[in-house]
Write an enzyme that holds these catalytic residues in place. Sequence first.
Site, PDB file in Angstrom:
ATOM      1  N   SER A 119       0.821  -1.209   0.000  1.00  0.00           N
ATOM      2  CA  SER A 119       0.000   0.000   0.000  1.00  0.00           C
ATOM      3  C   SER A 119       0.851   1.253   0.000  1.00  0.00           C
ATOM      4  CB  SER A 119      -0.859   0.052   1.266  1.00  0.00           C
ATOM      5  OG  SER A 119      -1.679  -1.067   1.344  1.00  0.00           O
ATOM      6  N   HIS A 140      -1.526  -2.570  -7.189  1.00  0.00           N
ATOM      7  CA  HIS A 140      -2.196  -2.266  -5.927  1.00  0.00           C
ATOM      8  C   HIS A 140      -3.705  -2.413  -6.051  1.00  0.00           C
ATOM      9  CE1 HIS A 140      -3.230   0.798  -2.589  1.00  0.00           C
ATOM     10  NE2 HIS A 140      -3.013  -0.385  -2.049  1.00  0.00           N
ATOM     11  N   GLU A 152      -4.184   0.274  -8.923  1.00  0.00           N
ATOM     12  CA  GLU A 152      -3.130   1.257  -9.197  1.00  0.00           C
ATOM     13  C   GLU A 152      -1.910   0.484  -9.689  1.00  0.00           C
ATOM     14  OE1 GLU A 152      -3.132   5.120  -6.257  1.00  0.00           O
ATOM     15  OE2 GLU A 152      -2.731   3.212  -5.318  1.00  0.00           O
ATOM     16  N   ASN A 190      -4.060   6.122  -1.516  1.00  0.00           N
ATOM     17  CA  ASN A 190      -3.803   6.099  -0.069  1.00  0.00           C
ATOM     18  C   ASN A 190      -3.185   7.390   0.444  1.00  0.00           C
ATOM     19  OD1 ASN A 190      -4.931   3.696   0.661  1.00  0.00           O
ATOM     20  ND2 ASN A 190      -3.098   2.500   0.248  1.00  0.00           N
TER      21      ASN A 190
HETATM   22  P1  NAD Z   1      -3.361  -9.435   6.395  1.00  0.00           P
HETATM   23  O1  NAD Z   1      -2.737  -9.212   7.725  1.00  0.00           O
HETATM   24  O2  NAD Z   1      -4.833  -9.616   6.311  1.00  0.00           O
HETATM   25  O3  NAD Z   1      -2.697 -10.700   5.676  1.00  0.00           O
HETATM   26  C1  NAD Z   1      -1.307 -10.846   5.515  1.00  0.00           C
HETATM   27  C2  NAD Z   1      -1.018 -12.327   5.302  1.00  0.00           C
HETATM   28  O4  NAD Z   1       0.374 -12.464   4.952  1.00  0.00           O
HETATM   29  C3  NAD Z   1      -1.239 -13.182   6.577  1.00  0.00           C
HETATM   30  O5  NAD Z   1      -2.106 -14.257   6.285  1.00  0.00           O
HETATM   31  C4  NAD Z   1       0.163 -13.649   6.927  1.00  0.00           C
HETATM   32  O6  NAD Z   1       0.197 -14.929   7.542  1.00  0.00           O
HETATM   33  C5  NAD Z   1       0.809 -13.680   5.543  1.00  0.00           C
HETATM   34  N1  NAD Z   1       2.272 -13.759   5.571  1.00  0.00           N
HETATM   35  C6  NAD Z   1       3.123 -13.195   6.465  1.00  0.00           C
HETATM   36  N2  NAD Z   1       4.378 -13.580   6.178  1.00  0.00           N
HETATM   37  C7  NAD Z   1       4.314 -14.393   5.083  1.00  0.00           C
HETATM   38  C8  NAD Z   1       5.277 -15.123   4.331  1.00  0.00           C
HETATM   39  N3  NAD Z   1       6.572 -15.090   4.638  1.00  0.00           N
HETATM   40  N4  NAD Z   1       4.850 -15.834   3.272  1.00  0.00           N
HETATM   41  C9  NAD Z   1       3.551 -15.889   2.938  1.00  0.00           C
HETATM   42  N5  NAD Z   1       2.586 -15.239   3.632  1.00  0.00           N
HETATM   43  C10 NAD Z   1       2.973 -14.495   4.688  1.00  0.00           C
HETATM   44  O7  NAD Z   1      -2.869  -8.210   5.484  1.00  0.00           O
HETATM   45  P2  NAD Z   1      -3.619  -7.606   4.187  1.00  0.00           P
HETATM   46  O8  NAD Z   1      -4.555  -6.558   4.623  1.00  0.00           O
HETATM   47  O9  NAD Z   1      -4.084  -8.735   3.324  1.00  0.00           O
HETATM   48  O10 NAD Z   1      -2.397  -6.852   3.495  1.00  0.00           O
HETATM   49  C11 NAD Z   1      -1.516  -7.526   2.601  1.00  0.00           C
HETATM   50  C12 NAD Z   1      -0.833  -6.497   1.719  1.00  0.00           C
HETATM   51  O11 NAD Z   1      -1.838  -5.811   0.946  1.00  0.00           O
HETATM   52  C13 NAD Z   1      -0.066  -5.415   2.482  1.00  0.00           C
HETATM   53  O12 NAD Z   1       1.074  -5.063   1.737  1.00  0.00           O
HETATM   54  C14 NAD Z   1      -1.064  -4.273   2.524  1.00  0.00           C
HETATM   55  O13 NAD Z   1      -0.448  -3.019   2.657  1.00  0.00           O
HETATM   56  C15 NAD Z   1      -1.715  -4.413   1.160  1.00  0.00           C
HETATM   57  N6  NAD Z   1      -3.052  -3.811   1.025  1.00  0.00           N
HETATM   58  C16 NAD Z   1      -3.967  -3.914   2.047  1.00  0.00           C
HETATM   59  C17 NAD Z   1      -5.232  -3.354   1.885  1.00  0.00           C
HETATM   60  C18 NAD Z   1      -6.274  -3.476   2.967  1.00  0.00           C
HETATM   61  O14 NAD Z   1      -7.272  -2.749   2.901  1.00  0.00           O
HETATM   62  N7  NAD Z   1      -6.102  -4.336   3.948  1.00  0.00           N
HETATM   63  C19 NAD Z   1      -5.573  -2.708   0.684  1.00  0.00           C
HETATM   64  C20 NAD Z   1      -4.630  -2.649  -0.350  1.00  0.00           C
HETATM   65  C21 NAD Z   1      -3.363  -3.207  -0.166  1.00  0.00           C
END
Ligand code: NAD
Length: 282
Positions: A119, A140, A152, A190
Amino acid sequence: MTIQTIGVIGAGTMGNGIAQVCAAAGYRVLMLDINDEALERGLSALKRNLERQVSKQTLSSAQAEDAIARVQTSTDYSLLNGADIVVEAATENLDLKLRILKQISHYVHPTCVIATNTSSLSITHLGASVDKPERFIGLHFFNPVPMMGLIEIIRGLQTSDATHAQMIALSDRLGKTAINAGNRPGFVVNRILVPMINEAILVLQEGLSTAEDIDLGMQLGCNQPIGPLALADLIGLDTLLAVVESLHDGFNDSKYRPAPLLKEMVAGGLLGRKTGKGFYQY
Ligand code: NAD
């Protein structure tokens, strides 16, 4: 190059959504996480969302079953050698992502595109950790992935035109609209959205209004479909804090300082929907 298999790293909020839209678009999907529990949680969220689409009649049950059958889950990164594109969607943490990207780069074939769903972190910096950084890019997605129409696309300094063109084509096939964004913390959406949510938390912390009224105010006063605090719970407060901190560190500007209440809630494990409690109870 024909894309057949997409690897998705992380089965969390974003990873299972990305896996779902890729599988529904006809790609084979390999979803990886660190343990079986995380994979099971991600896969059941994916199945639940597809079932919801079936009940809304936006998908037939045969299409949903076919999509589920195209998803494989594993903790084994070596399976990525069969992927044409890998989308990294693990926890928002720079060191973790650098490690994961190095691992992905070790297993995939040389023409595989490696994308990150970060993000806020620098695409150029993350790209430096992969072999052949010209095939690295920011892709993104927005939350919830199956419902949100935007992607994005962020190029790092090393990203090639060919990689960029492939991601435009992929967005199109997934039924999403792509916009190009520059590689600065928070990119475009963001950079605008997250300070607004952080400000809503400051307003709550100062006791100016209740969570319900702040959200109602922004819904009815600004026509937002969901209030900023409910949105914070949907995003995940840990992810939100990581983005605010990236803005703060990246621009070195105090206007992006994280709300103390946000930091306190994350420290207390109140992360929003994913833990059942944030600004609201789930
Ligand atoms: P989340 O906490 O829901 O999920 C993250 C997952 O990654 C977890 O299941 C965790 O176990 C896993 N993980 C950690 N280490 C790992 C590894 N070594 N190998 C494989 N998996 C691993 O987080 P999220 O909200 O899904 O965010 C994920 C990414 O997406 C981040 O970079 C975040 O910034 C981005 N993002 C999030 C949103 C949102 O609204 N939540 C929106 C756009 C982008």
